[in-house]
Motif scaffolding. Structure first.
Motif, PDB file in Angstrom:
ATOM      1  N   ALA A  78      15.520  22.348  28.657  1.00 28.39           N
ATOM      2  CA  ALA A  78      15.005  21.431  29.683  1.00 28.39           C
ATOM      3  C   ALA A  78      15.033  19.990  29.191  1.00 28.39           C
ATOM      4  CB  ALA A  78      13.586  21.840  30.061  1.00 28.39           C
ATOM      5  N   ASN A  91       9.764  18.663  35.951  1.00 27.44           N
ATOM      6  CA  ASN A  91      10.530  18.812  37.194  1.00 27.44           C
ATOM      7  C   ASN A  91      10.108  20.113  37.853  1.00 27.44           C
ATOM      8  OD1 ASN A  91      12.559  19.251  39.182  1.00 27.44           O
ATOM      9  ND2 ASN A  91      13.938  17.904  38.058  1.00 27.44           N
ATOM     10  N   LEU A 136       6.059  22.499  29.935  1.00 25.64           N
ATOM     11  CA  LEU A 136       7.242  21.867  30.521  1.00 25.64           C
ATOM     12  C   LEU A 136       6.919  20.825  31.579  1.00 25.64           C
ATOM     13  CD1 LEU A 136       9.450  25.061  30.946  1.00 25.64           C
ATOM     14  CD2 LEU A 136       9.489  23.412  29.077  1.00 25.64           C
ATOM     15  N   THR A 137       5.662  20.673  31.956  1.00 24.94           N
ATOM     16  CA  THR A 137       5.307  19.683  32.977  1.00 24.94           C
ATOM     17  C   THR A 137       4.336  18.668  32.400  1.00 24.94           C
ATOM     18  OG1 THR A 137       3.439  20.974  33.847  1.00 24.94           O
ATOM     19  CG2 THR A 137       5.611  21.412  34.790  1.00 24.94           C
ATOM     20  N   LEU A 188      12.616  29.037  36.614  1.00 24.68           N
ATOM     21  CA  LEU A 188      11.954  29.902  35.634  1.00 24.68           C
ATOM     22  C   LEU A 188      11.189  31.026  36.312  1.00 24.68           C
ATOM     23  CD1 LEU A 188      10.625  27.351  32.997  1.00 24.68           C
ATOM     24  CD2 LEU A 188      12.462  29.000  32.717  1.00 24.68           C
ATOM     25  N   MET A 208      15.286  17.840  32.528  1.00 24.25           N
ATOM     26  CA  MET A 208      14.535  18.520  33.593  1.00 24.25           C
ATOM     27  C   MET A 208      13.063  18.715  33.244  1.00 24.25           C
ATOM     28  SD  MET A 208      17.225  21.388  34.987  1.00 24.25           S
ATOM     29  CE  MET A 208      16.151  21.751  36.394  1.00 24.25           C
ATOM     30  N   VAL A 254      13.716  27.377  25.921  1.00 21.41           N
ATOM     31  CA  VAL A 254      13.635  26.831  27.277  1.00 21.41           C
ATOM     32  C   VAL A 254      13.239  25.358  27.240  1.00 21.41           C
ATOM     33  CG1 VAL A 254      12.386  26.980  29.463  1.00 21.41           C
ATOM     34  CG2 VAL A 254      13.170  29.062  28.351  1.00 21.41           C
ATOM     35  N   TYR A 255      12.331  25.009  26.347  1.00 20.02           N
ATOM     36  CA  TYR A 255      11.919  23.604  26.231  1.00 20.02           C
ATOM     37  C   TYR A 255      13.086  22.724  25.777  1.00 20.02           C
ATOM     38  CZ  TYR A 255       9.631  19.413  24.489  1.00 20.02           C
ATOM     39  OH  TYR A 255       9.270  18.100  24.253  1.00 20.02           O
ATOM     40  N   TRP A 310      11.611  21.805  40.087  1.00 14.14           N
ATOM     41  CA  TRP A 310      12.718  22.747  40.294  1.00 14.14           C
ATOM     42  C   TRP A 310      12.979  23.564  39.040  1.00 14.14           C
ATOM     43  CZ3 TRP A 310      13.598  23.838  45.015  1.00 14.14           C
ATOM     44  CH2 TRP A 310      13.435  22.872  46.006  1.00 14.14           C
ATOM     45  N   LEU A 311      12.649  23.040  37.880  1.00 13.07           N
ATOM     46  CA  LEU A 311      12.746  23.843  36.667  1.00 13.07           C
ATOM     47  C   LEU A 311      11.783  25.017  36.723  1.00 13.07           C
ATOM     48  CD1 LEU A 311      13.790  24.312  33.782  1.00 13.07           C
ATOM     49  CD2 LEU A 311      11.976  22.769  32.981  1.00 13.07           C
TER      50      LEU A 311
END
Length: 297
Positions: free
Chosen positions: A152, A160, A239-240, A167, A157, A148-149, A162-163
């Motif tokens: 993205a 983001n 992811l953020t 998810l 993304m 997933v990383y 929206w990601l």
């Protein structure tokens, strides 16, 4: 012939004695009540301790053993909301609220037709479909983190919001389909057929017939999906960064190399827990009805 006389038992003012079986049942019920209160307090004790610690100063919160008689203060809450010149918590809170609400709405929109096809108008081999939905929850979350990383990163993304919405929707959709399938299985088929005879199409049947009847189940599903999305930490942590940072990720910032700011951390935990507690309290009747729907046949 003299009239028959009726004799009444003399009242002594004492409470009539219960049979031994009734007294034993009453004692057992009282003992179970005491055990239930003890278990309930044991579950609530960590939360109550967190609230008490949030009202202490950092010096009092760091004492070992902690002092129950320490003076109370709201400095932890003031510093959490940026009173001491620190960062404001509103962007992470808004990000968590946005990701949780949008993902929950998407889950309901996608899960309702799927549950309808698996419970009322069953597709072929619907049990295999249900097992497929369940099998997606067997994969450890960590195992899917790197793919997933990379996706993205290549899609641009990262950081983001929206990601996270996508998810959280994909993560909560299997459990939502499973829950709503059992709820919709109890909807009478006769009222659906009556609506179709009157000319109602599938969207109208789902919105005006199925959804009101299965309202408690839908509310329970929405609440659980909201809680799962609000509390998710692993994907949000990786992811953020700054723009899409969520509230659980913001909480980890109170554990720094300079030490653990325990009072501020407890104050932040109380604030972050309030939306979930408020949602659960507001929908507690629907949640109980939904989770018990279909339990008694």
């Amino acid at each position: 012939m003299s009239a028959a006389t009726t004799t009444e038992p003399a009242t002594t003012g004492r409470t009539p004695q219960l049979p031994p079986a009734a007294r034993k049942a009453r004692r057992r019920s009282a003992a179970l009540g005491v055990v239930a209160w003890i278990v309930g307090l044991a579950f609530c004790l960590p939360a109550l301790w967190m609230v008490l610690t949030s009202l202490h100063s950092e010096a009092d919160a760091a004492t070992n053993p902690p002092s129950l008689a320490a003076s109370l203060t709201l400095d932890g809450y003031r510093q959490f909301f940026g009173g001491g010149g620190g960062p404001t918590p509103w962007p992470p809170l808004i990000n968590s609220l946005s990701a949780s609400l949008f993902s929950t709405v998407l889950v309901l929109v996608l899960a309702l037709p799927a549950a309808y096809a698996l419970s009322i108008r069953r597709v072929r081999k619907w049990t295999d479909v249900m097992f497929f939905f369940l099998s997606t929850k067997m994969l450890p979350v960590v195992a899917g983190l790197l793919p997933v990383y990379l996706f993205a990163k290549n899609a641009g993304m990262l950081d983001n919001i929206w990601l996270l919405v996508i998810l959280y929707t994909s993560m909560n959709l299997p459990i939502a389909v499973w829950m709503m399938q059992s709820f919709l299985a109890d909807v009478p088929v006769s009222i659906i057929e009556a609506a179709q005879v009157d000319g109602a199409r599938l969207p109208t049947v789902l919105a005006r017939v199925v959804a009101p009847v299965a309202g408690p189940g839908i509310a329970a599903t929405a609440l659980i999906c909201f809680i799962f999305s609000w509390n998710e930490l692993l994907f949000a942590r990786v992811l953020t960064g700054v723009v899409a940072q969520t509230a659980p990720v913001y909480l980890t910032g109170f554990v720094t190399s300079q030490g653990l700011f325990l009072a501020q951390l407890c104050a932040a935990s109380v604030i972050v827990s309030l939306p979930v507690l408020a949602a659960g309290y507001a929908a507690q009747d629907k949640l109980v009805q939904g989770l018990s729907l279909g339990a008694v046949k």
